[in-house]
Design a protein around this motif. Structure first.
Motif, PDB file in Angstrom:
ATOM      1  N   GLY A 288     -11.818 -42.146  -4.177  1.00  0.00           N
ATOM      2  CA  GLY A 288     -11.365 -41.393  -3.005  1.00  0.00           C
ATOM      3  C   GLY A 288     -11.487 -42.194  -1.719  1.00  0.00           C
ATOM      4  N   SER A 289     -12.056 -41.552  -0.708  1.00  0.00           N
ATOM      5  CA  SER A 289     -12.182 -42.218   0.588  1.00  0.00           C
ATOM      6  C   SER A 289     -13.055 -43.465   0.499  1.00  0.00           C
ATOM      7  CB  SER A 289     -12.813 -41.265   1.604  1.00  0.00           C
ATOM      8  OG  SER A 289     -11.953 -40.190   1.812  1.00  0.00           O
ATOM      9  N   ALA A 290     -14.065 -43.416  -0.351  1.00  0.00           N
ATOM     10  CA  ALA A 290     -14.937 -44.588  -0.501  1.00  0.00           C
ATOM     11  C   ALA A 290     -14.127 -45.773  -1.025  1.00  0.00           C
ATOM     12  CB  ALA A 290     -16.097 -44.259  -1.440  1.00  0.00           C
ATOM     13  N   TYR A 291     -13.154 -45.472  -1.895  1.00  0.00           N
ATOM     14  CA  TYR A 291     -12.248 -46.521  -2.386  1.00  0.00           C
ATOM     15  C   TYR A 291     -11.419 -47.077  -1.224  1.00  0.00           C
ATOM     16  CZ  TYR A 291      -7.911 -48.325  -4.461  1.00  0.00           C
ATOM     17  OH  TYR A 291      -6.811 -49.086  -4.753  1.00  0.00           O
ATOM     18  N   HIS A 292     -10.952 -46.175  -0.355  1.00  0.00           N
ATOM     19  CA  HIS A 292     -10.169 -46.661   0.802  1.00  0.00           C
ATOM     20  C   HIS A 292     -11.020 -47.588   1.683  1.00  0.00           C
ATOM     21  CE1 HIS A 292      -7.685 -42.745   0.313  1.00  0.00           C
ATOM     22  NE2 HIS A 292      -7.331 -43.677  -0.533  1.00  0.00           N
ATOM     23  N   SER A 293     -12.283 -47.218   1.868  1.00  0.00           N
ATOM     24  CA  SER A 293     -13.156 -48.100   2.662  1.00  0.00           C
ATOM     25  C   SER A 293     -13.295 -49.454   1.957  1.00  0.00           C
ATOM     26  CB  SER A 293     -14.529 -47.454   2.899  1.00  0.00           C
ATOM     27  OG  SER A 293     -15.380 -47.644   1.796  1.00  0.00           O
ATOM     28  N   SER A 448       3.729 -27.115  10.151  1.00  0.00           N
ATOM     29  CA  SER A 448       4.654 -26.297   9.367  1.00  0.00           C
ATOM     30  C   SER A 448       5.495 -27.127   8.393  1.00  0.00           C
ATOM     31  CB  SER A 448       5.583 -25.552  10.323  1.00  0.00           C
ATOM     32  OG  SER A 448       6.282 -26.518  11.096  1.00  0.00           O
ATOM     33  N   LYS A 449       5.205 -28.417   8.314  1.00  0.00           N
ATOM     34  CA  LYS A 449       6.033 -29.287   7.462  1.00  0.00           C
ATOM     35  C   LYS A 449       5.551 -29.290   6.013  1.00  0.00           C
ATOM     36  CE  LYS A 449       8.455 -30.652  10.938  1.00  0.00           C
ATOM     37  NZ  LYS A 449       9.635 -29.922  11.278  1.00  0.00           N
ATOM     38  N   LYS A 450       6.492 -29.644   5.119  1.00  0.00           N
ATOM     39  CA  LYS A 450       6.133 -29.676   3.691  1.00  0.00           C
ATOM     40  C   LYS A 450       5.632 -31.057   3.275  1.00  0.00           C
ATOM     41  CE  LYS A 450       8.219 -25.984   1.242  1.00  0.00           C
ATOM     42  NZ  LYS A 450       8.572 -25.153   2.394  1.00  0.00           N
ATOM     43  N   ASN A 451       6.158 -32.081   3.914  1.00  0.00           N
ATOM     44  CA  ASN A 451       5.801 -33.462   3.550  1.00  0.00           C
ATOM     45  C   ASN A 451       5.505 -34.276   4.796  1.00  0.00           C
ATOM     46  OD1 ASN A 451       6.620 -33.356   0.670  1.00  0.00           O
ATOM     47  ND2 ASN A 451       8.607 -32.918   1.596  1.00  0.00           N
ATOM     48  N   VAL A 452       4.499 -35.131   4.686  1.00  0.00           N
ATOM     49  CA  VAL A 452       4.207 -36.060   5.784  1.00  0.00           C
ATOM     50  C   VAL A 452       4.034 -37.451   5.171  1.00  0.00           C
ATOM     51  CG1 VAL A 452       2.605 -36.666   7.644  1.00  0.00           C
ATOM     52  CG2 VAL A 452       3.036 -34.267   7.138  1.00  0.00           C
ATOM     53  N   PHE A 453       4.580 -38.448   5.833  1.00  0.00           N
ATOM     54  CA  PHE A 453       4.418 -39.821   5.340  1.00  0.00           C
ATOM     55  C   PHE A 453       3.585 -40.634   6.318  1.00  0.00           C
ATOM     56  CE2 PHE A 453       8.126 -38.103   3.331  1.00  0.00           C
ATOM     57  CZ  PHE A 453       7.927 -38.457   2.008  1.00  0.00           C
ATOM     58  N   PHE A 454       2.796 -41.524   5.756  1.00  0.00           N
ATOM     59  CA  PHE A 454       1.978 -42.434   6.562  1.00  0.00           C
ATOM     60  C   PHE A 454       2.402 -43.847   6.188  1.00  0.00           C
ATOM     61  CE2 PHE A 454      -1.554 -39.842   8.313  1.00  0.00           C
ATOM     62  CZ  PHE A 454      -1.244 -38.618   7.710  1.00  0.00           C
ATOM     63  N   ILE A 455       2.708 -44.663   7.210  1.00  0.00           N
ATOM     64  CA  ILE A 455       3.108 -46.036   6.889  1.00  0.00           C
ATOM     65  C   ILE A 455       2.358 -47.056   7.757  1.00  0.00           C
ATOM     66  CG2 ILE A 455       5.399 -45.467   5.975  1.00  0.00           C
ATOM     67  CD1 ILE A 455       6.602 -46.402   8.661  1.00  0.00           C
ATOM     68  N   GLY A 456       2.113 -48.194   7.157  1.00  0.00           N
ATOM     69  CA  GLY A 456       1.437 -49.289   7.863  1.00  0.00           C
ATOM     70  C   GLY A 456       1.438 -50.512   6.964  1.00  0.00           C
ATOM     71  N   SER A 463      -5.771 -47.764   6.214  1.00  0.00           N
ATOM     72  CA  SER A 463      -6.143 -46.620   7.068  1.00  0.00           C
ATOM     73  C   SER A 463      -5.184 -45.459   6.837  1.00  0.00           C
ATOM     74  CB  SER A 463      -6.124 -47.013   8.538  1.00  0.00           C
ATOM     75  OG  SER A 463      -7.033 -48.062   8.760  1.00  0.00           O
ATOM     76  N   CYS A 464      -3.910 -45.789   6.589  1.00  0.00           N
ATOM     77  CA  CYS A 464      -2.927 -44.736   6.290  1.00  0.00           C
ATOM     78  C   CYS A 464      -3.311 -43.973   5.026  1.00  0.00           C
ATOM     79  CB  CYS A 464      -1.542 -45.360   6.085  1.00  0.00           C
ATOM     80  SG  CYS A 464      -0.727 -45.748   7.630  1.00  0.00           S
ATOM     81  N   LEU A 465      -3.790 -44.712   4.018  1.00  0.00           N
ATOM     82  CA  LEU A 465      -4.208 -44.045   2.776  1.00  0.00           C
ATOM     83  C   LEU A 465      -5.272 -43.000   3.084  1.00  0.00           C
ATOM     84  CD1 LEU A 465      -4.511 -47.091   0.340  1.00  0.00           C
ATOM     85  CD2 LEU A 465      -2.983 -45.141   0.037  1.00  0.00           C
ATOM     86  N   GLU A 466      -6.213 -43.359   3.924  1.00  0.00           N
ATOM     87  CA  GLU A 466      -7.294 -42.441   4.266  1.00  0.00           C
ATOM     88  C   GLU A 466      -6.773 -41.279   5.118  1.00  0.00           C
ATOM     89  OE1 GLU A 466     -10.031 -41.786   3.162  1.00  0.00           O
ATOM     90  OE2 GLU A 466     -11.073 -40.664   4.719  1.00  0.00           O
ATOM     91  N   GLY A 467      -5.897 -41.595   6.090  1.00  0.00           N
ATOM     92  CA  GLY A 467      -5.331 -40.542   6.929  1.00  0.00           C
ATOM     93  C   GLY A 467      -4.544 -39.540   6.101  1.00  0.00           C
ATOM     94  N   SER A 468      -3.805 -40.046   5.142  1.00  0.00           N
ATOM     95  CA  SER A 468      -2.984 -39.191   4.287  1.00  0.00           C
ATOM     96  C   SER A 468      -3.868 -38.299   3.399  1.00  0.00           C
ATOM     97  CB  SER A 468      -2.088 -40.093   3.436  1.00  0.00           C
ATOM     98  OG  SER A 468      -1.522 -39.374   2.385  1.00  0.00           O
ATOM     99  N   LEU A 469      -4.910 -38.902   2.829  1.00  0.00           N
ATOM    100  CA  LEU A 469      -5.826 -38.113   1.984  1.00  0.00           C
ATOM    101  C   LEU A 469      -6.489 -37.008   2.803  1.00  0.00           C
ATOM    102  CD1 LEU A 469      -7.300 -37.629  -0.712  1.00  0.00           C
ATOM    103  CD2 LEU A 469      -9.016 -39.277   0.016  1.00  0.00           C
ATOM    104  N   ILE A 477      -0.805 -29.856   2.741  1.00  0.00           N
ATOM    105  CA  ILE A 477       0.543 -30.390   2.995  1.00  0.00           C
ATOM    106  C   ILE A 477       0.668 -31.671   2.190  1.00  0.00           C
ATOM    107  CG2 ILE A 477       2.068 -31.432   4.724  1.00  0.00           C
ATOM    108  CD1 ILE A 477       0.749 -29.640   6.821  1.00  0.00           C
ATOM    109  N   HIS A 478       1.761 -31.769   1.453  1.00  0.00           N
ATOM    110  CA  HIS A 478       1.938 -32.982   0.662  1.00  0.00           C
ATOM    111  C   HIS A 478       2.075 -34.188   1.595  1.00  0.00           C
ATOM    112  CE1 HIS A 478       4.740 -35.986  -1.111  1.00  0.00           C
ATOM    113  NE2 HIS A 478       3.710 -36.043  -1.926  1.00  0.00           N
ATOM    114  N   SER A 479       1.315 -35.215   1.333  1.00  0.00           N
ATOM    115  CA  SER A 479       1.487 -36.409   2.152  1.00  0.00           C
ATOM    116  C   SER A 479       1.288 -37.661   1.307  1.00  0.00           C
ATOM    117  CB  SER A 479       0.528 -36.391   3.342  1.00  0.00           C
ATOM    118  OG  SER A 479      -0.692 -36.946   2.998  1.00  0.00           O
TER     119      SER A 479
END
Ligand code: M6R
Length: 593
Positions: A288-293, A448-456, A463-469, A477-479
């Motif tokens: 999880g987040s520890a993996y992102h770190s 109110s959105k169904k999907n959110v994308f994080f890119i970097g 950091s995007c992986l962590e923000g999305s999680l 919300i699916h991201s």
């Protein structure tokens, strides 16, 4: 994954256990139950849902001995019948873990005449104990025998009809014990028993603890053993909300303070940051987040230490082909120190004779105890299921490891060393400034959105992986997070009018590439929220909203970028009226595979 608590003493045990269970609710919260002696008989009360539902069923019973459980379902859906405690014959117990050979045991027990009311593996374990106990009438012998039969993970609290003690044993799942003039206490984690003492015993695998009203006796293979207690000066306030509406919000706001304390402590004791320059091969393993770190860590170590690093999700690592030897350093990252897959990976690494380094928050946890070396992040209790301050400190730990490595290897010269240190010292203030921003407008664009994308790209992608999680686990919300350059290989087809795309841009060397990718999604109608370093210039037309972080070295900016994303996730979930601290289907500590 499930919290268990027991008390035996001179006070009414029921409110003590209920209170303890509430502080363990972060481990599971789909059903709860207690068992206690009343008029010489064992009485069980259990209910589907939170502990507050269980409380509605309580009467004014008074008992000196009680065990309790708050559940995160594994075998069998959340229901009253599947809730713990389970009682079979003279045996009543609560269980945290998974019995892997339950099917085979069930078949044998059915042949003996046992039948089962619930769908749980726990009732099978309870029947097994009853069956063995019926044959030998010897509690300690029974508890020895079951340890040779049961496969999987367990922490059990067991009471036997006509025996006024609690018995505790474990494999995999943790148990911590303490005693004072009021009696004896046992729980899955320290917060449940923190107010009773600062001295704790950790039960080791293979040991049995017997908790009477006055004392705890420890056994190994039926022989009494002496165990030393550990003394911890935990800060009780970190286990309370202290006026905040949610633990997550409190933990987000604690970041300037814990970061400052961390930096003060480790700069003062810099030798405690390990020198990893002698290793040719480094592997980072976590979930999880520890993996992102760990991904951020691998970037830092490669950049400043010029050592190749592989980061792995622990549940994959444990089953993959191993390339580990005695010259490998395996770094295990875990807030709880009890994550089952990370523990299994640690044990595997040790089998291959690697050196193991733990980056852990919970003092005395399994990973902290079993690693060759440990760095404590000292975040204090983190209760919200979504990690915030622990993640930040994990990244900061890797940052300091890489900083030291860079200095030792001459990749960071004296001039640079001082400049980076200046950034570190300003970090708490920078975090504080980001916490003060108004997130309402951004929240309204996303909730109110169904999907959110994080890119970097590179570090920003991690950091995007962590923000999305963070966003998906508490807002539902699916991201998805993507390396910015990868969008064109398929995912960009999902971008439509007003699809939110959160983009992080902090690396001057590759910022032009990222900006091009942002323009690609913007021109397809996306709503773009840009998180960028203040010195990077981006054309206003390329984004809709922006958050600027100060111009710092990446060893520091990688921490700053996550702060607004934590705030955004919290605010979106809050606006949606969700249970932020206890998101559905999740538990804080994943002690089963
Ligand atoms: O206790 P650990 O750090 O080993 O836990 C690892 C993950 O389960 C944890 O980071 C999880 O992903 C969090 N819910 C994320 O917020």
């Amino acid at each position: 994954m499930c919290g268990i608590m027991g008390y035996n003493g001179s006070k009414n045990a029921i409110p003590i256990v209920i209170k303890g269970l509430k502080s363990l609710e972060y481990r599971g919260y789909d059903s709860a139950g207690i068992a206690y002696f009343f008029n010489e008989k064992i009485k069980i009360i259990k209910e589907k849902g939170r502990i507050s539902e269980l409380e509605k069923l309580l009467n004014n019973d008074n008992s000196n001995l009680c065990i309790g459980h708050t559940r995160w379902a594994t075998h069998g859906k959340p229901s009253k019948i599947n809730a713990h405690p389970h009682m079979v014959g003279r045996v009543t117990l609560v269980h945290n873990g998974i019995i892997e050979n339950y099917k085979e045991l069930k078949d044998n027990l059915e042949k003996e005449g046992y039948s089962f009311k619930s769908e749980t593996d726990t009732e099978i374990a309870c029947s097994l104990i009853d069956s063995i106990y019926k044959k030998n009438n010897d509690i300690l012998e029974t508890l020895e025998q079951i340890q040779t039969i049961l496969k999987g993970s367990y922490a059990f609290l067991i009471i036997f009809q006509q025996d006024k003690n609690i018995y505790a044993l474990r494999k995999g799942s943790p148990l911590v014990l303490t005693q004072n003039e009021l009696g004896t206490f046992v729980a899955s984690d320290i917060p449940a028993i923190l107010e009773y003492s600062k001295k704790f015993y950790f039960l080791e695998e293979g040991e049995v603890a017997k908790l009477s009203k006055e004392s705890i006796t420890f056994y190994s293979k039926k022989n009494i053993i002496n165990k030393k207690y550990n003394t911890f000066n935990y800060d009780l306030t970190t286990a309370k909300k202290n006026g905040y509406s949610h633990f997550m919000l409190k933990e987000i706001y604690e970041q300037p303070k814990v970061v400052k304390e961390f930096l003060d402590y480790y700069f003062e004791n810099f030798k405690l940051i390990p020198d990893i320059s002698k290793y040719k091969k480094i592997q980072i393993v976590a979930c999880g987040s520890a993996y992102h770190s760990g991904l951020v860590g691998s970037y830092f170590i490669e950049k400043y230490g010029h050592i190749e690093v592989q980061s792995y999700v622990a549940s994959e690592y444990r089953y993959k082909e191993k390339f580990i030897d005695k010259d490998t350093l395996v770094i295990l990252v875990s807030q709880s120190g009890e994550t089952a897959d990370t523990i299994a990976s640690l044990r595997l690494a040790k089998e291959y004779q690697a050196t193991t380094l733990g980056i852990v928050n919970v003092i005395g946890s399994t990973i902290a105890r079993e690693c060759d070396e440990v760095i404590y992040i000292n975040a204090g209790c983190e209760i919200a299921v979504a990690t915030t301050k622990a993640y930040t400190l994990q990244v900061l730990t890797f940052s300091l490891i890489a900083y030291k490595l860079g200095v030792i290897k001459g990749n960071i010269d004296n001039n640079l060393k001082d400049k980076i240190k200046t950034d570190y010292l300003k970090l708490p203030q920078y975090i504080d400034d980001l916490l003060k921003l108004d997130y309402n407008n951004l929240t309204n664009k996303i909730y109110s959105k169904k999907n959110v994308f994080f890119i970097g790209r590179q570090l920003d992608y991690y950091s995007c992986l962590e923000g999305s999680l963070k966003l998906k686990e508490i807002s539902y919300i699916h991201s998805e997070s993507y390396p910015a350059g990868e969008l064109k290989h398929g995912t960009i087809s999902l971008i439509e009018e007003k699809t939110p795309v959160v983009s992080i841009v902090t690396d001057e060397k590759i910022c032009e590439k990222s900006i091009s990718n942002i323009k690609e999604v913007k021109s397809r109608g996306a709503y773009v929220l840009l998180v960028k370093k203040s010195n990077i210039l981006v054309d206003d037309s390329a984004y809709d909203d922006k958050i600027e972080i100060p111009n710092t070295f990446d060893l520091v900016s990688s921490i700053l970028t996550i702060i607004p994303l934590q705030m955004l996730a919290f605010n979106v979930s809050f606006k949606l009226g969700l249970d932020i601290d206890k998101p559905r289907n999740l538990a804080k500590s994943v002690t089963v595979e």
